[in-house]
Design a protein around this motif. Sequence first.
Motif, mmCIF file in Angstrom:
data_model
loop_
_atom_site.group_PDB
_atom_site.id
_atom_site.type_symbol
_atom_site.label_atom_id
_atom_site.label_comp_id
_atom_site.label_asym_id
_atom_site.label_seq_id
_atom_site.Cartn_x
_atom_site.Cartn_y
_atom_site.Cartn_z
ATOM 1 N N SER A 1 88.838 56.026 86.849
ATOM 2 C CA SER A 1 88.688 56.707 85.378
ATOM 3 C C SER A 1 88.345 55.346 84.531
ATOM 4 O O SER A 1 88.512 54.460 84.656
ATOM 5 C CB SER A 1 90.169 56.944 84.947
ATOM 6 N N PRO A 2 87.577 55.838 83.336
ATOM 7 C CA PRO A 2 87.001 54.759 82.534
ATOM 8 C C PRO A 2 88.074 54.106 81.751
ATOM 9 O O PRO A 2 89.000 54.951 81.302
ATOM 10 C CB PRO A 2 85.895 55.720 81.727
ATOM 11 N N HIS A 8 84.867 46.826 68.114
ATOM 12 C CA HIS A 8 84.860 45.786 68.498
ATOM 13 C C HIS A 8 85.924 44.878 68.052
ATOM 14 O O HIS A 8 86.791 45.321 66.783
ATOM 15 C CB HIS A 8 83.598 44.771 67.929
ATOM 16 N N LEU A 9 86.398 43.865 68.533
ATOM 17 C CA LEU A 9 87.723 42.795 67.827
ATOM 18 C C LEU A 9 87.099 41.771 67.485
ATOM 19 O O LEU A 9 87.143 40.636 68.024
ATOM 20 C CB LEU A 9 88.579 42.767 69.346
ATOM 21 N N GLY A 10 86.865 41.772 66.241
ATOM 22 C CA GLY A 10 86.225 40.542 65.595
ATOM 23 C C GLY A 10 84.998 40.249 66.179
ATOM 24 O O GLY A 10 84.056 41.166 66.049
ATOM 25 N N SER A 11 84.654 39.184 66.647
ATOM 26 C CA SER A 11 83.548 38.997 67.341
ATOM 27 C C SER A 11 83.488 38.845 68.724
ATOM 28 O O SER A 11 82.586 38.462 69.374
ATOM 29 C CB SER A 11 82.981 37.118 66.889
ATOM 30 N N SER A 12 84.677 39.614 69.238
ATOM 31 C CA SER A 12 84.646 39.661 70.927
ATOM 32 C C SER A 12 83.928 40.776 71.243
ATOM 33 O O SER A 12 83.452 41.795 70.580
ATOM 34 C CB SER A 12 86.186 40.018 70.967
ATOM 35 N N ARG A 13 83.363 40.669 72.411
ATOM 36 C CA ARG A 13 82.714 41.472 73.005
ATOM 37 C C ARG A 13 83.721 42.685 73.994
ATOM 38 O O ARG A 13 84.393 42.084 74.582
ATOM 39 C CB ARG A 13 81.659 41.300 74.187
ATOM 40 N N VAL A 14 83.286 43.833 73.778
ATOM 41 C CA VAL A 14 84.193 44.838 74.556
ATOM 42 C C VAL A 14 83.415 45.167 75.890
ATOM 43 O O VAL A 14 82.310 45.737 75.605
ATOM 44 C CB VAL A 14 84.659 46.060 73.701
ATOM 45 N N ILE A 15 84.103 44.966 77.083
ATOM 46 C CA ILE A 15 83.431 45.186 78.238
ATOM 47 C C ILE A 15 84.210 46.396 78.803
ATOM 48 O O ILE A 15 85.338 46.249 79.095
ATOM 49 C CB ILE A 15 83.179 44.107 79.158
ATOM 50 N N SER A 16 83.607 47.694 79.338
ATOM 51 C CA SER A 16 84.419 48.454 79.890
ATOM 52 C C SER A 16 83.989 48.541 81.518
ATOM 53 O O SER A 16 82.935 48.177 81.926
ATOM 54 C CB SER A 16 83.965 49.870 79.241
ATOM 55 N N GLY A 17 85.247 48.780 82.339
ATOM 56 C CA GLY A 17 84.864 48.781 83.738
ATOM 57 C C GLY A 17 85.303 50.126 84.172
ATOM 58 O O GLY A 17 86.260 50.755 83.875
ATOM 59 N N THR A 18 84.638 50.803 85.040
ATOM 60 C CA THR A 18 84.594 51.983 85.669
ATOM 61 C C THR A 18 84.042 52.019 87.085
ATOM 62 O O THR A 18 83.137 51.321 87.429
ATOM 63 C CB THR A 18 84.051 53.106 85.043
ATOM 64 N N ALA A 33 81.798 50.077 73.873
ATOM 65 C CA ALA A 33 81.628 49.060 74.902
ATOM 66 C C ALA A 33 80.354 48.299 74.665
ATOM 67 O O ALA A 33 79.243 49.190 74.486
ATOM 68 C CB ALA A 33 81.740 49.756 76.091
ATOM 69 N N SER A 34 80.253 47.095 74.671
ATOM 70 C CA SER A 34 79.141 46.354 74.528
ATOM 71 C C SER A 34 78.287 46.184 75.786
ATOM 72 O O SER A 34 77.140 46.078 76.131
ATOM 73 C CB SER A 34 79.184 44.958 73.969
ATOM 74 N N ASP A 35 78.986 46.318 77.049
ATOM 75 C CA ASP A 35 78.616 46.359 78.458
ATOM 76 C C ASP A 35 79.405 47.156 79.247
ATOM 77 O O ASP A 35 80.764 47.752 79.017
ATOM 78 C CB ASP A 35 78.542 44.856 78.772
ATOM 79 N N VAL A 36 78.973 47.624 80.315
ATOM 80 C CA VAL A 36 79.677 48.341 81.470
ATOM 81 C C VAL A 36 79.614 47.597 82.595
ATOM 82 O O VAL A 36 78.507 47.439 83.063
ATOM 83 C CB VAL A 36 79.189 49.769 81.449
#
Length: 96
Positions: A1-2, A8-18, A33-36
Amino acid sequence: SPRVISGHLGSSRVISGTGRAEALGDHLRALGASDVVGRLQPEPKPLGKQLWAGVVDSVGGATLAAALAQTRYRGAVASPGVAGGGGQLARGAAGD
């Protein structure tokens, strides 16, 4: 499941794993998500390369063991569920 944290959390990148990165990648990016990435693989050692400042994992099992091994010093991990089981954590990241 995704798994994704919207926005975004401030200047942090959000990366999703699936486990379905190819099929869900565009959708997860649209959610913020900035990347998967695909499923996290267990580390052969208790500590791996420090990749994550924070992790939210709802799968558990080998995925959670990998996330714990790859979380940076002073990072945070939240695991609200163990859909993948908790046995991997009891044996250690390498499955000993």
